[in-house]
Design an enzyme around this catalytic site. Structure first.
Site, PDB file in Angstrom:
ATOM      1  N   CYS A 129       0.818  -0.915   0.021  1.00 12.87           N
ATOM      2  CA  CYS A 129      -0.226  -0.059  -0.248  1.00 12.87           C
ATOM      3  C   CYS A 129       1.305   1.219   0.443  1.00 12.87           C
ATOM      4  CB  CYS A 129      -1.271   0.226   1.289  1.00 12.87           C
ATOM      5  SG  CYS A 129      -2.205   1.402   1.160  1.00 12.87           S
TER       6      CYS A 129
ATOM      7  N   GLU B 287      -3.268   0.942  -6.966  1.00  9.50           N
ATOM      8  CA  GLU B 287      -2.273  -0.191  -6.675  1.00  9.50           C
ATOM      9  C   GLU B 287      -1.997  -0.298  -8.071  1.00  9.50           C
ATOM     10  OE1 GLU B 287       0.174  -1.557  -6.008  1.00  9.50           O
ATOM     11  OE2 GLU B 287      -0.785  -2.220  -4.123  1.00  9.50           O
TER      12      GLU B 287
END
Length: 248
Positions: free
Chosen positions: A2, A111
């Site tokens: 992340c 992402e």
């Protein structure tokens, strides 16, 4: 992993979702990046026997965990994530997993998917039903030689759920509402007792929306970075997550 996320919920939504009072007002944040301040929720032990409201507090920490024993943070990599499978054994995170577990409020994360030699395609990954969610986090206060203190934090990651694995093989750990009290209660729940919470959510919990390369640049911090984009469009900004941490 992340490397970027967002928190666009209002303070009242955070207070309601996490059972915490007096969250200071903050603007929507669409592109939160490493080394920036992030909101965390800590605590979890009832104020008194029989009390309904847990003693939780909201606090800002630097996104980039510094172990308490570190002599010079510059000698360490930027620890924005901790692998949930090994955090309880790693020297950097072991004490925090036992004593300083936290939650990181978010409304989604970004992402990047790589395919061969092509440039990375960014995706905005959000809960399918909206709302604010809780990433599992760790906090630590580092005391620099001059005596000042820096509150720092990291986000725990796990294997991606099957429906997101083609984008990236890792994702943030999400603590569901019914498990928040157990996760935060470090007094009565040591790491082995919350290990079951460190799994990916059920497939379908998140939806991934391809977005433009605007998100790659930290200065782009408005809602336009979450607008859907054609994943086949030619990128105009390079590297995505493979190079983004070099910027901070």
């Amino acid at each position: 992993m992340c490397g970027r996320f967002a928190l666009t919920a209002r303070p009242a939504e955070v207070e309601s979702a996490f059972g915490v009072a007096e969250v200071e007002d903050f603007p929507p944040r669409y592109n939160i990046a490493p080394t920036q301040a992030i909101l965390t929720i800590t605590g979890g032990v009832p104020r008194a026997p029989g009390a309904n409201l847990p003693d939780r507090k909201a606090m800002l920490v630097r996104w980039g965990f510094i172990p308490a024993w570190a002599k010079n943070p510059g000698d360490l990599p930027l620890l924005i994530n901790a692998r949930s499978e090994t955090a309880a054994e790693k020297a950097a995170f072991r004490a925090a997993m036992r004593h300083r577990r936290a939650l990181v409020p978010a409304t989604g994360f970004y992402e990047w998917r790589r395919q061969g030699r092509a440039r990375a395609q960014p995706f905005w990954v959000r809960p399918r039903h909206g709302g604010v969610i809780a990433f599992a986090g760790l906090t630590e206060t580092w005391c620099e030689p001059g005596g000042s203190e820096i509150d720092t934090g990291a986000i725990l990651t796990t294997a991606a759920s099957p429906d997101l694995a083609d984008i990236h093989h890792r994702m943030p750990v999400v603590i569901q509402p019914e498990n928040i009290a157990r996760w935060l209660d470090c007094l009565h729940h040591e790491p082995r007792m919350v290990a079951d919470l460190l799994a990916p959510p059920e497939p379908g919990f998140f939806e991934a929306v391809p977005v433009s390369e605007k998100v790659n640049k930290v200065a782009n911090a408005g809602p336009e970075i979450q607008e859907p984009a054609d994943p086949a469009a030619k990128p105009v900004v390079d590297n995505g997550p493979a190079g983004q941490l070099q910027l901070f």
